[in-house]
Scaffold this motif. Structure first.
Motif, PDB file in Angstrom:
ATOM      1  N   GLY A   1       0.829  -1.200   0.000  1.00  0.00           N
ATOM      2  CA  GLY A   1       0.000   0.000   0.000  1.00  0.00           C
ATOM      3  C   GLY A   1       0.854   1.237   0.000  1.00  0.00           C
ATOM      4  N   GLY A   2       0.320   2.299   0.591  1.00  0.00           N
ATOM      5  CA  GLY A   2       1.091   3.521   0.612  1.00  0.00           C
ATOM      6  C   GLY A   2       0.373   4.653   1.309  1.00  0.00           C
ATOM      7  N   ARG A   3       1.143   5.709   1.598  1.00  0.00           N
ATOM      8  CA  ARG A   3       0.603   6.957   2.114  1.00  0.00           C
ATOM      9  C   ARG A   3       0.632   8.001   1.000  1.00  0.00           C
ATOM     10  NH1 ARG A   3       3.708   5.177   6.491  1.00  0.00           N
ATOM     11  NH2 ARG A   3       5.484   6.462   5.847  1.00  0.00           N
ATOM     12  N   ASN A   4      -0.408   8.805   0.972  1.00  0.00           N
ATOM     13  CA  ASN A   4      -0.553   9.805  -0.081  1.00  0.00           C
ATOM     14  C   ASN A   4      -0.430   9.140  -1.449  1.00  0.00           C
ATOM     15  OD1 ASN A   4      -0.851  12.269  -1.374  1.00  0.00           O
ATOM     16  ND2 ASN A   4       1.278  12.906  -1.044  1.00  0.00           N
ATOM     17  N   ILE A   5      -1.214   8.085  -1.644  1.00  0.00           N
ATOM     18  CA  ILE A   5      -1.068   7.276  -2.855  1.00  0.00           C
ATOM     19  C   ILE A   5      -1.451   8.043  -4.118  1.00  0.00           C
ATOM     20  CG2 ILE A   5      -1.398   5.087  -1.655  1.00  0.00           C
ATOM     21  CD1 ILE A   5      -4.307   5.125  -2.644  1.00  0.00           C
TER      22      ILE A   5
ATOM     23  N   PRO B   1       1.745  19.644  -2.208  1.00  0.00           N
ATOM     24  CA  PRO B   1       1.531  20.524  -1.054  1.00  0.00           C
ATOM     25  C   PRO B   1       0.931  21.854  -1.496  1.00  0.00           C
ATOM     26  CG  PRO B   1       3.835  20.554  -1.688  1.00  0.00           C
ATOM     27  CD  PRO B   1       3.177  19.504  -2.533  1.00  0.00           C
ATOM     28  N   PRO B   2       0.014  22.407  -0.708  1.00  0.00           N
ATOM     29  CA  PRO B   2      -0.489  23.749  -1.020  1.00  0.00           C
ATOM     30  C   PRO B   2       0.639  24.778  -0.933  1.00  0.00           C
ATOM     31  CG  PRO B   2      -1.855  22.654   0.635  1.00  0.00           C
ATOM     32  CD  PRO B   2      -0.621  21.839   0.485  1.00  0.00           C
ATOM     33  N   ASP B   3       0.654  25.723  -1.859  1.00  0.00           N
ATOM     34  CA  ASP B   3       1.693  26.752  -1.865  1.00  0.00           C
ATOM     35  C   ASP B   3       1.608  27.627  -0.629  1.00  0.00           C
ATOM     36  OD1 ASP B   3       2.857  25.977  -4.177  1.00  0.00           O
ATOM     37  OD2 ASP B   3       1.917  27.495  -5.448  1.00  0.00           O
ATOM     38  N   THR B   4       2.741  27.829   0.039  1.00  0.00           N
ATOM     39  CA  THR B   4       2.853  28.776   1.140  1.00  0.00           C
ATOM     40  C   THR B   4       4.332  28.917   1.469  1.00  0.00           C
ATOM     41  OG1 THR B   4       1.958  29.392   3.290  1.00  0.00           O
ATOM     42  CG2 THR B   4       2.704  27.110   3.041  1.00  0.00           C
ATOM     43  N   LEU B   5       4.644  29.685   2.485  1.00  0.00           N
ATOM     44  CA  LEU B   5       6.025  29.842   2.934  1.00  0.00           C
ATOM     45  C   LEU B   5       6.121  29.475   4.403  1.00  0.00           C
ATOM     46  CD1 LEU B   5       7.303  33.168   1.317  1.00  0.00           C
ATOM     47  CD2 LEU B   5       7.948  30.839   0.753  1.00  0.00           C
ATOM     48  N   TYR B   6       7.141  28.694   4.734  1.00  0.00           N
ATOM     49  CA  TYR B   6       7.379  28.286   6.109  1.00  0.00           C
ATOM     50  C   TYR B   6       8.878  28.333   6.349  1.00  0.00           C
ATOM     51  CZ  TYR B   6       7.154  25.419  10.381  1.00  0.00           C
ATOM     52  OH  TYR B   6       7.247  24.948  11.677  1.00  0.00           O
ATOM     53  N   TRP B   7       9.362  29.429   6.946  1.00  0.00           N
ATOM     54  CA  TRP B   7      10.781  29.608   7.216  1.00  0.00           C
ATOM     55  C   TRP B   7      11.634  29.315   5.976  1.00  0.00           C
ATOM     56  CZ3 TRP B   7      12.425  31.973  11.531  1.00  0.00           C
ATOM     57  CH2 TRP B   7      11.486  32.113  12.555  1.00  0.00           C
ATOM     58  N   GLY B   8      11.207  29.908   4.854  1.00  0.00           N
ATOM     59  CA  GLY B   8      11.957  29.786   3.608  1.00  0.00           C
ATOM     60  C   GLY B   8      11.534  28.628   2.741  1.00  0.00           C
TER      61      GLY B   8
ATOM     62  N   TRP C   1       2.109  19.071   6.030  1.00  0.00           N
ATOM     63  CA  TRP C   1       2.263  18.232   4.838  1.00  0.00           C
ATOM     64  C   TRP C   1       3.552  17.437   4.950  1.00  0.00           C
ATOM     65  CZ3 TRP C   1       5.731  18.176   0.544  1.00  0.00           C
ATOM     66  CH2 TRP C   1       5.320  17.336  -0.507  1.00  0.00           C
ATOM     67  N   ASP C   2       3.449  16.139   4.740  1.00  0.00           N
ATOM     68  CA  ASP C   2       4.606  15.251   4.818  1.00  0.00           C
ATOM     69  C   ASP C   2       5.388  15.346   3.516  1.00  0.00           C
ATOM     70  OD1 ASP C   2       6.462  13.294   5.182  1.00  0.00           O
ATOM     71  OD2 ASP C   2       5.036  11.703   5.649  1.00  0.00           O
ATOM     72  N   ALA C   3       6.588  15.924   3.592  1.00  0.00           N
ATOM     73  CA  ALA C   3       7.392  16.141   2.392  1.00  0.00           C
ATOM     74  C   ALA C   3       7.983  14.859   1.830  1.00  0.00           C
ATOM     75  CB  ALA C   3       8.511  17.145   2.679  1.00  0.00           C
ATOM     76  N   ARG C   4       7.719  13.728   2.447  1.00  0.00           N
ATOM     77  CA  ARG C   4       8.128  12.467   1.824  1.00  0.00           C
ATOM     78  C   ARG C   4       7.287  12.202   0.584  1.00  0.00           C
ATOM     79  NH1 ARG C   4       8.159   7.518   5.607  1.00  0.00           N
ATOM     80  NH2 ARG C   4       9.554   6.718   3.993  1.00  0.00           N
ATOM     81  N   GLY C   5       6.185  12.944   0.428  1.00  0.00           N
ATOM     82  CA  GLY C   5       5.375  12.824  -0.774  1.00  0.00           C
ATOM     83  C   GLY C   5       4.622  11.512  -0.826  1.00  0.00           C
ATOM     84  N   GLN C   6       4.603  10.931  -1.999  1.00  0.00           N
ATOM     85  CA  GLN C   6       3.959   9.627  -2.182  1.00  0.00           C
ATOM     86  C   GLN C   6       4.905   8.536  -1.684  1.00  0.00           C
ATOM     87  OE1 GLN C   6       3.813   7.677  -6.120  1.00  0.00           O
ATOM     88  NE2 GLN C   6       1.570   7.822  -5.921  1.00  0.00           N
TER      89      GLN C   6
END
Length: 880
Positions: free
Chosen positions: A841-845, A850-857, A865-870
């Motif tokens: 299986g998987g996460r974020n299949i 990620p929605p566009d925004t800024l977080y400390w650069g 949002w988990d930056a590991r992606g799919q």
């Protein structure tokens, strides 16, 4: 483990391995950082009340938190997922049961035990952003009639996220959000950025007025350069950090032993060991290096400061990238006995010893002013900077095409923080007597009487390179004692009164149970209330502390009551309600300081209450004192209500609802953290700003801890589940909705409440999740969908130049609205006759972006949002 808490609707964005190098949350919710290298730290934060207010237990018992951190919050990287049977979460304040630091809730990890057999598991994960992971674990158990043991061994590893795979390739966001959002760095570059105006300072020269910087044109090697070739047209550096997340390796094991001595007396021991090593590569920058006039490439004829970005050297492989690393080792041992005395009484005695050790290490370039002069690297840096030989001298002025072959030898680890071992030790003894007595209408009264004797110790050992074996120990520089220790004694009692039970049930009242709990906690500790004036040792590049501190004893105590009611008008419907009070004492750093206040003069403060009405920055005498022995404990009042309905008319249907509110008063915050956003409130506090008879500000205690008036958290969660059978199998759909009704904080009783829900600095206004479980013969499937609503990013940074909507320096940049998104997870499994189970299986299949925004650069919010992606996975389980 942090993937679990990222999806829970009542878990705020705490510190994770993807954001542990940046502050998390607003000043009133900001996660406490270690003050050093933050690689290898992940925490849990319930209800946005802070990780320090979320008590994490292992099998119902306390363990040592992040090593060397006063707040003693747990580090999830040392919780072995393979050994966990289940996770119990309690959201209302639980100080009446567990003690003071349960003010925001409790997370209890229950490990596997009472298992017979053997299971082998292998799992591989494949990430769309290169953050692959693997796990191997073994679980075994054996029983011999009067006893049993269960052991779990595991080894996990994971790779960091490649930032380019997330779409992050530039710090220039002007095309997305407007001209104000250029986050490229014009302080550093290749060719180097030069400041000719230098002034002496504690840690070496610094750039002073007129603060003008210069740079050679792009493509200039720096050889034969003249002053006239330098211009003020700085080309901003735009090299994104190579990695987020971490390269980790974790080896862990748990062991549970149980032995019946007699039919009524049972002995047990519960052991956990975890060793986690984490690292992350970072961009290499050389900030403010003093280059003397003798340098072969310095055309200025005097010492200048140069900030240099060795991009070409790294790309060519002649320089390795900088990295930060940490090792987190934890071991806990609990042992005790359970003695059944007669038919209705049980005595339990448990003793726990837990120790966390954390090693921190950096491999980086460090300015000479920050390196111990006894470190051989220090002398070599000065030699190469001063060299007039162009084949040897460091060239920080050019484009990297002409460089000293010895540049790579100047990496060192004697930077701040120094290589160190931080340690946290926890020891506790808990006797408990529980049983039944008297017979009420609904059954016998149940009781519990117990005590807890707990001792926490923290310290840090710092190695001084080249110091003939010298080392500094502990938190002496801050608190005034080498190994700060806090003793906590708690006494608690509980009564459960069954007013209505099976024997006296009536229509409209199937059962009624009232529970009463109370706990008395006494905390004792010691530390310094000043007494020492620090002296800087220019030779060894470090502070010294001559003299004796004024060590004092401090005690805090409180009684935490709790009242609970469970009422069932019918067997299919149950109501629960509770009220309680909780408290948490201040930690060492809130109370103590080895040094007397150190005073400075700053010219950047605007006093909102200046008697003359002046709105320009004025000079105010300031102190960096970070302690106040009069800091009060934190308190909270907690109320909760819930019901559970399983109607007979609709078999398989279940509806649950949980509502709770926490009124958090006297929460401890740092005045400096609140000053920037709320100067009108902070400057009105006499404990922070001292004024003369005319009302002029004469002293600003800008780092003083203060007790803010209150913070409130009110949430409601409801879940609908329905189980039904078809020819295609057994199905259970679930729908869960969580709404944050109130999340505000108020600095003083007179100031306006400030709302946080629905912003990047607080919790989401609501969360919606769906789940579908399916079973058919050997098959099983689980589908999850998580909806994260839109929210406001009101922490986009400060304006550093007058452009677009930035009207003055330091103004908040425009706020951004962050879009909602949906993430879908899926697991399928098949079980064979021989005990083998295959899962995939998987996460974020669906690979939601990620929605566009800024977080400390960063161009995304890693706390949501988990930056590991799919992430796709395959897993093999074999039960022998």
């Amino acid at each position: 483990m942090e993937e679990l808490f990222r999806t829970l609707p009542f878990a705020y964005a705490g510190t994770t391995t993807q954001n542990n190098d940046a502050p998390v949350g607003a000043s009133d919710t900001e996660e406490f950082r270690t003050g050093g290298i933050n690689v290898g730290i992940s925490t849990v934060n319930l209800r946005a009340l802070g990780s320090a207010n979320t008590l994490v237990l292992l099998n119902g018992r306390r363990t040592a938190g992040v090593a060397g951190v006063e707040d003693n919050y747990a580090n999830l990287v040392n919780v072995p997922l393979s050994a966990i049977e289940r996770v119990d979460i309690q959201l209302d304040g639980s100080s009446a049961v567990y003690g003071a630091d349960a003010i925001g809730g409790v997370v209890n990890f229950i490990t596997k035990k009472n298992y017979t057999g053997a299971t082998f598991q292998v799992r591989d994960e494949y990430s769309s952003t290169d953050a692959d992971a693997s796990k191997v674990s073994f679980q075994g158990g054996y029983g011999w009639g009067s006893g049993q043991f269960t052991a779990v061994l595991s080894r996990d590893s994971s790779q960091p996220i490649t930032n380019a795979k997330t779409g992050w390739t530039s710090y220039d966001y002007r095309d997305r959000y407007g001209p104000e959002f250029d986050s490229r760095d014009d302080r550093v570059g290749q060719p180097g950025v030069v400041c000719p105006s230098t002034f002496p300072g504690f840690y070496g020269p610094y750039c002073g007025p007129p603060y003008t910087t210069y740079q050679l044109p792009q493509g200039h090697s720096g050889v034969g350069a003249t002053v006239d070739e330098f211009t003020t047209n700085i080309v901003p550096a735009d090299i994104v950090e190579p990695q987020n997340g971490e390269h980790t390796r974790n080896e862990s094991g748990t062991l549970y032993l149980e032995q019946y001595v007699t039919d009524d007396l049972r002995l047990y021991a519960d052991f956990l060991y975890s060793n986690n090593v984490s690292s992350r590569n970072q961009n290499t920058r050389m900030f403010s290096w003093p280059v003397p006039a003798s340098n072969a490439f310095n055309p200025y004829g005097k010492e200048v400061l140069v900030t240099y970005y060795p991009i070409k050297e790294i790309e060519s492989g002649s320089l390795p990238e900088e990295f930060s690393a940490s090792g987190n080792r934890k071991r806990s041992l609990s042992a005790g006995l359970i003695w059944n005395i007669g038919d209705t009484t049980t005595f339990e005695l448990n003793a726990t010893r837990s120790k966390s050790t954390r090693y921190q290490h950096q491999f980086k370039f460090t300015s000479p002013g920050l390196i111990n002069s006894r470190n051989p690297v220090h002398a070599r840096i000065l030699e190469l900077l001063a060299s007039s030989d162009p084949s040897v001298a460091l060239n920080l002025f050019g484009d990297g095409s002409v460089q000293s072959p010895e540049l790579g030898s100047l990496y060192n680890t004697d930077a701040y923080p120094l290589p160190s071992d931080s340690v946290t030790k926890t020891r506790s003894v808990e006797p408990l007597l529980r049983g039944q007595f008297l017979q009420l209408w609904g059954g016998p009264i149940s009781y519990a009487l117990g005590a807890q004797f707990n001792e926490d110790t923290i310290y840090r050992e710092v190695t001084l390179i080249g110091g003939e074996g010298e080392y500094r120990e502990g938190r002496f520089e801050r608190i005034g004692v080498a190994r700060p220790t806090r003793e906590a004694t708690g006494y608690f009692a509980e009564l459960a009164l069954p007013i209505v039970g099976e024997r006296n049930a009536r229509p409209g009242i199937a059962s009624l149970v009232v529970s009463l709990q109370a706990r008395r906690d006494i905390y004792k500790t010691e530390g310094a209330d000043g007494g020492v004036d620090p002296v800087y040792d220019y030779v060894n590049r470090r502070w010294t502390y001559p003299g004796e501190p004024n060590v004092i004893d401090v005690e805090h105590s409180a009684t935490s009551p709790r009242l609970g009611i469970q009422y069932a008008p019918a067997e299919e419907f149950t109501l629960r309600a509770s009220w309680s009070e909780s408290f948490r004492p201040p930690v060492w750093g809130d109370l103590f300081s080895l040094t007397n206040p150190t005073y400075y003069t700053f010219w950047t403060y605007v006093d909102p209450y200046e008697p003359s009405g002046n709105t320009e920055p004025i000079s105010i005498r300031s102190t960096l004192a970070r302690n106040a022995v009069d800091t009060r404990p934190e308190y909270s009042e907690n109320t909760s209500f819930s019901f559970d309905w399983t109607p007979e008319a609709l078999p398989g249907f279940r509806w649950t609802l949980d509502w709770s509110t926490i009124d958090f008063t006297d929460k401890i915050e740092n005045a400096g953290g609140l000053f920037r956003d709320y100067p009108e409130v902070i400057f009105a506090l006499p404990e922070v700003v001292e004024r003369d008879a005319e009302g002029n500000a004469i002293l600003f205690r800008r780092s003083r801890p203060i007790n803010i008036a209150r913070k409130t958290s009110e949430i409601i969660t409801t879940e609908f589940a329905y189980n039904f059978n078809t020819a295609w199998g057994d199905f259970t759909p679930r729908l869960t909705y969580t709404r944050v009704l109130d999340e505000t904080f108020q600095i003083t009783e007179e100031s306006e409440p400030i709302r946080r829900e629905g912003t990047v600095l607080g919790s989401d206004k609501y969360r919606l999740s769906g789940q579908l479980d399916w079973y058919r013969d050997r098959w099983a499937g689980h589908l999850f969908a998580y909806y994260t609503p839109s929210y406001l990013n009101n922490n986009t940074g400060s304006c550093l130049e007058i452009v677009g909507r930035c009207e003055f320096w330091g103004q908040d940049k425009p706020h951004l609205t962050v879009d909602s998104y949906i993430s879908v997870d899926l697991t399928l499994s098949y079980t064979l006759d021989n005990g083998i189970q295959l899962r995939a299986g998987g996460r974020n299949i669906l690979n939601a972006e990620p929605p566009d925004t800024l977080y400390w650069g960063m161009p995304y919010d890693p706390s949501r949002w988990d930056a590991r992606g799919q992430v796709l996975f395959v897993e093999f389980n074999w039960e022998l």
